[in-house]
Design a protein around this motif. Structure first.
Motif, PDB file in Angstrom:
ATOM      1  N   PRO A   1       0.821  -1.330  -0.076  1.00  0.00           N
ATOM      2  CA  PRO A   1       0.100  -0.045  -0.072  1.00  0.00           C
ATOM      3  C   PRO A   1       0.698   1.243   0.019  1.00  0.00           C
ATOM      4  O   PRO A   1       1.820   1.507   0.537  1.00  0.00           O
ATOM      5  N   VAL A   2       0.524   2.058  -0.751  1.00  0.00           N
ATOM      6  CA  VAL A   2       1.100   3.586  -0.721  1.00  0.00           C
ATOM      7  C   VAL A   2       0.034   4.379  -0.418  1.00  0.00           C
ATOM      8  O   VAL A   2      -1.224   4.616  -0.849  1.00  0.00           O
ATOM      9  N   MET A   3       0.122   5.402   0.531  1.00  0.00           N
ATOM     10  CA  MET A   3      -0.678   6.251   1.172  1.00  0.00           C
ATOM     11  C   MET A   3      -1.546   7.118   0.161  1.00  0.00           C
ATOM     12  O   MET A   3      -0.891   7.772  -0.884  1.00  0.00           O
ATOM     13  N   ASN A   4      -2.711   7.045   0.107  1.00  0.00           N
ATOM     14  CA  ASN A   4      -3.532   7.645  -0.737  1.00  0.00           C
ATOM     15  C   ASN A   4      -4.892   7.979  -0.148  1.00  0.00           C
ATOM     16  O   ASN A   4      -5.902   6.929  -0.314  1.00  0.00           O
ATOM     17  N   LEU A   5      -5.054   8.944   0.533  1.00  0.00           N
ATOM     18  CA  LEU A   5      -6.758   9.115   1.382  1.00  0.00           C
ATOM     19  C   LEU A   5      -7.537   9.058   0.486  1.00  0.00           C
ATOM     20  O   LEU A   5      -8.816   8.651   0.827  1.00  0.00           O
ATOM     21  N   ASP A   6      -7.585   9.525  -0.775  1.00  0.00           N
ATOM     22  CA  ASP A   6      -8.904   9.573  -1.735  1.00  0.00           C
ATOM     23  C   ASP A   6      -9.302   8.214  -1.873  1.00  0.00           C
ATOM     24  O   ASP A   6     -10.352   7.868  -2.434  1.00  0.00           O
ATOM     25  N   LEU A   7      -8.433   6.949  -1.674  1.00  0.00           N
ATOM     26  CA  LEU A   7      -8.571   5.703  -2.135  1.00  0.00           C
ATOM     27  C   LEU A   7      -8.683   5.000  -0.784  1.00  0.00           C
ATOM     28  O   LEU A   7      -8.638   3.604  -0.800  1.00  0.00           O
ATOM     29  N   GLY A   8      -8.820   5.676   0.335  1.00  0.00           N
ATOM     30  CA  GLY A   8      -9.088   4.910   1.473  1.00  0.00           C
ATOM     31  C   GLY A   8      -7.748   4.235   2.100  1.00  0.00           C
ATOM     32  O   GLY A   8      -7.693   3.473   2.965  1.00  0.00           O
ATOM     33  N   ILE A   9      -6.643   4.645   1.504  1.00  0.00           N
ATOM     34  CA  ILE A   9      -5.338   4.015   2.042  1.00  0.00           C
ATOM     35  C   ILE A   9      -4.525   4.881   2.805  1.00  0.00           C
ATOM     36  O   ILE A   9      -4.197   5.846   2.548  1.00  0.00           O
ATOM     37  N   GLU A  10      -4.522   4.435   4.148  1.00  0.00           N
ATOM     38  CA  GLU A  10      -4.074   5.659   5.352  1.00  0.00           C
ATOM     39  C   GLU A  10      -2.587   5.546   5.392  1.00  0.00           C
ATOM     40  O   GLU A  10      -2.024   6.449   6.110  1.00  0.00           O
ATOM     41  N   SER A  11      -1.768   4.603   4.771  1.00  0.00           N
ATOM     42  CA  SER A  11      -0.619   4.516   5.091  1.00  0.00           C
ATOM     43  C   SER A  11       0.139   3.673   4.056  1.00  0.00           C
ATOM     44  O   SER A  11      -0.149   2.916   3.445  1.00  0.00           O
ATOM     45  N   SER A  12       1.457   4.109   3.992  1.00  0.00           N
ATOM     46  CA  SER A  12       2.521   3.304   3.013  1.00  0.00           C
ATOM     47  C   SER A  12       3.104   2.185   4.027  1.00  0.00           C
ATOM     48  O   SER A  12       3.682   2.623   4.928  1.00  0.00           O
ATOM     49  N   ASN A  13       3.033   1.066   3.352  1.00  0.00           N
ATOM     50  CA  ASN A  13       3.834   0.085   4.334  1.00  0.00           C
ATOM     51  C   ASN A  13       4.498  -1.060   3.267  1.00  0.00           C
ATOM     52  O   ASN A  13       3.763  -1.344   2.476  1.00  0.00           O
ATOM     53  N   GLY A  14       5.591  -1.331   3.811  1.00  0.00           N
ATOM     54  CA  GLY A  14       6.449  -2.496   3.050  1.00  0.00           C
ATOM     55  C   GLY A  14       7.465  -3.017   3.908  1.00  0.00           C
ATOM     56  O   GLY A  14       7.338  -4.297   4.081  1.00  0.00           O
ATOM     57  N   SER A  15       7.950  -2.250   4.608  1.00  0.00           N
ATOM     58  CA  SER A  15       8.989  -2.678   5.742  1.00  0.00           C
ATOM     59  C   SER A  15       8.243  -3.054   7.121  1.00  0.00           C
ATOM     60  O   SER A  15       7.338  -2.463   7.501  1.00  0.00           O
ATOM     61  N   LEU A  16       8.135  -4.377   7.360  1.00  0.00           N
ATOM     62  CA  LEU A  16       7.517  -4.950   8.266  1.00  0.00           C
ATOM     63  C   LEU A  16       7.677  -4.239   9.759  1.00  0.00           C
ATOM     64  O   LEU A  16       8.722  -3.870   9.996  1.00  0.00           O
ATOM     65  N   GLY A  17       6.489  -4.232  10.428  1.00  0.00           N
ATOM     66  CA  GLY A  17       6.840  -3.612  11.966  1.00  0.00           C
ATOM     67  C   GLY A  17       6.443  -2.116  11.844  1.00  0.00           C
ATOM     68  O   GLY A  17       6.254  -1.676  12.989  1.00  0.00           O
ATOM     69  N   HIS A  18       6.430  -1.321  10.708  1.00  0.00           N
ATOM     70  CA  HIS A  18       6.086  -0.136  10.953  1.00  0.00           C
ATOM     71  C   HIS A  18       4.729   0.394  10.998  1.00  0.00           C
ATOM     72  O   HIS A  18       4.295   1.394  11.731  1.00  0.00           O
ATOM     73  N   GLY A  19       3.875  -0.538  10.641  1.00  0.00           N
ATOM     74  CA  GLY A  19       2.440   0.130  10.483  1.00  0.00           C
ATOM     75  C   GLY A  19       1.769   0.090  11.992  1.00  0.00           C
ATOM     76  O   GLY A  19       1.001   1.065  12.512  1.00  0.00           O
ATOM     77  N   ILE A  20       2.145  -1.035  12.730  1.00  0.00           N
ATOM     78  CA  ILE A  20       1.632  -1.050  14.345  1.00  0.00           C
ATOM     79  C   ILE A  20       2.298   0.137  14.932  1.00  0.00           C
ATOM     80  O   ILE A  20       1.489   0.778  15.630  1.00  0.00           O
ATOM     81  N   SER A  21       3.386   0.473  14.541  1.00  0.00           N
ATOM     82  CA  SER A  21       3.974   1.678  15.323  1.00  0.00           C
ATOM     83  C   SER A  21       3.215   2.952  14.567  1.00  0.00           C
ATOM     84  O   SER A  21       2.955   3.907  15.858  1.00  0.00           O
ATOM     85  N   MET A  22       2.829   3.231  13.468  1.00  0.00           N
ATOM     86  CA  MET A  22       1.990   4.389  13.130  1.00  0.00           C
ATOM     87  C   MET A  22       0.780   4.210  13.746  1.00  0.00           C
ATOM     88  O   MET A  22       0.164   5.400  14.116  1.00  0.00           O
ATOM     89  N   ALA A  23       0.211   3.035  13.775  1.00  0.00           N
ATOM     90  CA  ALA A  23      -1.116   3.030  14.453  1.00  0.00           C
ATOM     91  C   ALA A  23      -1.317   3.632  16.119  1.00  0.00           C
ATOM     92  O   ALA A  23      -2.130   4.318  16.426  1.00  0.00           O
ATOM     93  N   VAL A  24      -0.318   3.309  16.701  1.00  0.00           N
ATOM     94  CA  VAL A  24      -0.025   3.600  18.011  1.00  0.00           C
ATOM     95  C   VAL A  24      -0.024   5.239  17.941  1.00  0.00           C
ATOM     96  O   VAL A  24      -0.472   5.917  18.796  1.00  0.00           O
ATOM     97  N   GLY A  25       0.835   5.722  17.280  1.00  0.00           N
ATOM     98  CA  GLY A  25       1.044   7.342  17.046  1.00  0.00           C
ATOM     99  C   GLY A  25      -0.172   7.846  16.987  1.00  0.00           C
ATOM    100  O   GLY A  25      -0.598   8.701  17.418  1.00  0.00           O
TER     101      GLY A  25
END
Length: 281
Positions: A103-127
């Protein structure tokens, strides 16, 4: 309680996963997409508060796909929820597409974040959840984490912080299919006690059959007090396609015309068997 509309949503999503993978003409992460499908159907069919006509609505719940390679289980949910169109969906992995292998962040498509490197998404969610608390915002933040992804130390740093901050506006779902790129999780880094681990980090933990729609709905509805929530969803890699189930060769593989047709037939057989047995999923 039965949710036939969510069962149908999940069935359609699995068909779309096969379609989009085959028509892309490339190797894709199929197995882990099929394992997360039922959770995603419940999230986008019942749980998330969003406006499909206004994906940037400030009050919307946030969903972060921490397991970034699981996009085949994400894009069909966005399609089924009416956030993206069939025309956009069909561009997956094509030149110039906004829908690629992660996923590449694109709010107009409902994509809230860019994620490829594992472990980053949950960190962003906490923030995001912490920011919502600080600003007294009502939305909830959800993140889906792969069990193999929990090999990453950043997952546990985020888990510690979420507990410390008492983020009861945060829910993490762990797609516990017990396999990852290099084999079984228990053989790679002894991933064999996921629920206990999150409890040890101070989370409210609910362990469910990740293919039981009723159980998944109930898990989302349970509201902990002053704790983040972890839903450990016991799943099967490749769920719904008999020859893919539990076969790690389908972690990342290419659907030829022959095995695409075989997969569609297997999926239809699986759906017919569930209908005959009266099962929910």
């Amino acid at each position: 309680m039965s949710y036939p509309e969510l069962t149908e949503f999940a069935r359609t999503m699995r068909q779309k996963i096969l379609d989009i993978s085959y028509h892309s003409g490339t190797s894709t992460h199929i197995g882990g997409a099929l394992s997360m499908t039922d959770v995603m159907a419940v999230l986008y069919g019942k749980v998330l508060n969003f406006d499909a006509q206004d994906p940037r609505w400030p009050e919307r719940d946030r969903f972060i796909l921490s397991k970034g390679h699981g996009v085949l289980g994400f894009y069909p949910a966005l399609l089924g929820a009416g956030i993206i169109s069939q025309e956009v969906f069909d561009t997956f992995q094509q030149n110039g597409s906004d829908l690629i292998a992660h996923p590449v962040m694109n709010l107009d498509l409902g994509i809230e974040s860019s994620n490829g490197s594992l472990g980053h998404g949950i960190s962003m969610a906490v923030g995001i959840a912490f920011a919502a608390k600080k600003q007294a915002k009502p939305f909830h933040t959800y993140t889906l984490v792969g069990d193999g992804e929990t090999n990453e130390g950043s997952v546990w740093e985020a888990a510690m912080l979420a507990s410390h901050l008492k983020l009861d506006n945060l829910t993490a779902i762990i797609d516990y299919n017990k396999q990852q790129n290099d084999g079984f999780g228990k053989d790679v880094l002894r991933i064999d006690n996921m629920a206990e681990r999150f409890r040890a980090f101070g989370w409210h933990v609910i362990e469910v059959d990740g293919h039981d729609i009723d159980a998944i709905v109930e898990a989302f509805e349970e509201a902990p007090l002053n704790k983040p929530k972890a839903i450990v969803a016991n799943t099967i890699k490749g769920k719904g396609v008999s020859f893919m189930e539990g076969d790690n060769a389908w972690h990342h593989n290419r659907l030829t015309k022959t095995n695409y047709e075989a997969a569609v037939a297997a999926l239809n057989n699986s759906n017919n068997e569930r209908s005959d047995n009266g099962n929910n999923v």
